[in-house]
Scaffold this motif. Structure first.
Motif, PDB file in Angstrom:
ATOM      1  N   TRP A  53       0.843  -0.995  -0.306  1.00 22.69           N
ATOM      2  CA  TRP A  53      -0.014  -0.354  -0.136  1.00 22.69           C
ATOM      3  C   TRP A  53       1.150   1.220   0.162  1.00 22.69           C
ATOM      4  O   TRP A  53       0.487   2.068  -0.480  1.00 22.69           O
ATOM      5  CB  TRP A  53      -0.592   0.096   1.349  1.00 22.69           C
ATOM      6  N   ARG A  57       1.030   3.163  -3.895  1.00 20.50           N
ATOM      7  CA  ARG A  57       0.386   4.948  -3.488  1.00 20.50           C
ATOM      8  C   ARG A  57       1.234   5.837  -4.011  1.00 20.50           C
ATOM      9  O   ARG A  57       0.558   6.724  -4.583  1.00 20.50           O
ATOM     10  CB  ARG A  57      -0.324   5.318  -2.064  1.00 20.50           C
ATOM     11  N   GLY A  60       1.627   5.077  -7.820  1.00 22.91           N
ATOM     12  CA  GLY A  60       0.533   4.377  -8.068  1.00 22.91           C
ATOM     13  C   GLY A  60      -0.090   4.991  -8.969  1.00 22.91           C
ATOM     14  O   GLY A  60      -1.053   4.787  -9.986  1.00 22.91           O
ATOM     15  N   THR A  61       0.321   6.623  -9.305  1.00 27.76           N
ATOM     16  CA  THR A  61      -0.090   7.604  -9.313  1.00 27.76           C
ATOM     17  C   THR A  61       1.057   8.481 -10.383  1.00 27.76           C
ATOM     18  O   THR A  61       1.984   9.029  -9.433  1.00 27.76           O
ATOM     19  CB  THR A  61      -1.388   8.579  -9.381  1.00 27.76           C
ATOM     20  N   ALA A  67      -0.521  11.391  -5.722  1.00 26.55           N
ATOM     21  CA  ALA A  67       0.068  10.411  -5.404  1.00 26.55           C
ATOM     22  C   ALA A  67      -0.003  10.127  -3.741  1.00 26.55           C
ATOM     23  O   ALA A  67      -0.060  10.347  -3.078  1.00 26.55           O
ATOM     24  CB  ALA A  67       1.216  10.436  -5.444  1.00 26.55           C
ATOM     25  N   ALA A  70      -3.106  10.682  -1.763  1.00 31.51           N
ATOM     26  CA  ALA A  70      -3.261   9.110  -1.502  1.00 31.51           C
ATOM     27  C   ALA A  70      -2.710   8.506  -1.460  1.00 31.51           C
ATOM     28  O   ALA A  70      -3.139   7.174   0.238  1.00 31.51           O
ATOM     29  CB  ALA A  70      -3.233   8.209  -3.324  1.00 31.51           C
ATOM     30  N   LEU A  71      -1.179   8.035  -0.660  1.00 27.69           N
ATOM     31  CA  LEU A  71      -0.408   7.681   0.868  1.00 27.69           C
ATOM     32  C   LEU A  71      -1.000   8.273   1.826  1.00 27.69           C
ATOM     33  O   LEU A  71      -0.823   7.559   2.741  1.00 27.69           O
ATOM     34  CB  LEU A  71       1.255   8.570  -0.028  1.00 27.69           C
ATOM     35  N   ASP A  73      -4.046   9.074   2.784  1.00 25.77           N
ATOM     36  CA  ASP A  73      -5.775   8.932   3.059  1.00 25.77           C
ATOM     37  C   ASP A  73      -5.058   7.447   3.007  1.00 25.77           C
ATOM     38  O   ASP A  73      -5.786   6.249   4.118  1.00 25.77           O
ATOM     39  CB  ASP A  73      -6.043   9.686   1.782  1.00 25.77           C
ATOM     40  N   ALA A  74      -4.235   6.741   2.283  1.00 23.23           N
ATOM     41  CA  ALA A  74      -4.106   5.099   3.207  1.00 23.23           C
ATOM     42  C   ALA A  74      -4.019   4.719   4.332  1.00 23.23           C
ATOM     43  O   ALA A  74      -3.774   4.220   4.409  1.00 23.23           O
ATOM     44  CB  ALA A  74      -3.353   4.712   1.813  1.00 23.23           C
TER      45      ALA A  74
END
Length: 194
Positions: A53, A57, A60-61, A67, A70-71, A73-74
């Motif tokens: 994960w 993240r 991944g974008t 990115a 997303a990191l 939030d994860a």
């Protein structure tokens, strides 16, 4: 892994380890050699699990800001999952150990530095791609986002849930460097994938 994650290296006794794993002391020593070796293997298992994960993240974008959002939030989700101990096994480990456990402390220092290096690499990619200003202080920004994730681990361990961790992530994204309008318009366009 979960026992070390929950209780730390020193807080986990040999008796707890053999009882949890359901093995005898001789089997333990034949399989792992020492508590420190088992801890290293448990840490490696944690890194393999979390890398999916974390790196997923981070890389991944295409857009660097997306990115990092997303990191973070994860991170809020992963650090507060009910299926495993809260926080991060690496962030919380080995910061206060006696001198005779310096090798364990150094192992954790290296793991934390590796994660920060991964963050810095993604930021360097962002500068190269034009997502970040060319004068971005990459080491400082990497240290900042690394400190945010470490702080989120402590908050989670202290009982913060996903909503509070997400709020921290949202505030951290407000520190994202802003490019001037001129720099944004001069940015190279990415090829569209059809």
């Amino acid at each position: 892994m979960k026992l070390f994650w929950e209780q730390g290296y020193e807080g986990t006794s040999f008796d707890q380890l053999i009882r949890t794993m359901g093995i005898s002391p001789s089997s333990f020593y034949n399989s792992f050699g020492s508590k420190e070796q088992l801890y290293k293997e448990a840490t490696d298992a944690y890194l393999n699990m979390s890398e999916a994960w974390f790196a997923g993240r981070l890389f991944g974008t295409a857009d660097t800001r997306e990115a990092f959002k997303a990191l973070l939030d994860a991170t809020a989700v992963e650090y507060s999952r009910q299926s495993h101990p809260s926080g991060c096994m690496i962030s919380l480990a080995g910061t206060h150990l006696p001198p005779d456990l310096n090798s364990v402390r150094e192992m954790m220092v290296k793991h934390r530095a590796d994660a920060e290096d991964m963050i810095a690499q993604r930021l360097r990619n962002g500068v190269k791609d034009g997502d970040l200003p060319s004068d971005t202080d990459v080491p400082a920004l990497a240290a900042f986002y690394s400190a945010v994730t470490r702080g989120m681990a402590v908050q989670a361990r202290d009982g913060a849930g996903p909503q509070k961790l997400k709020a921290i992530a949202d505030v951290a994204m407000q520190a994202w460097p802003v490019q001037s309008r001129k720099a944004r318009s001069a940015r190279p366009r990415r090829a569209r994938v059809i």
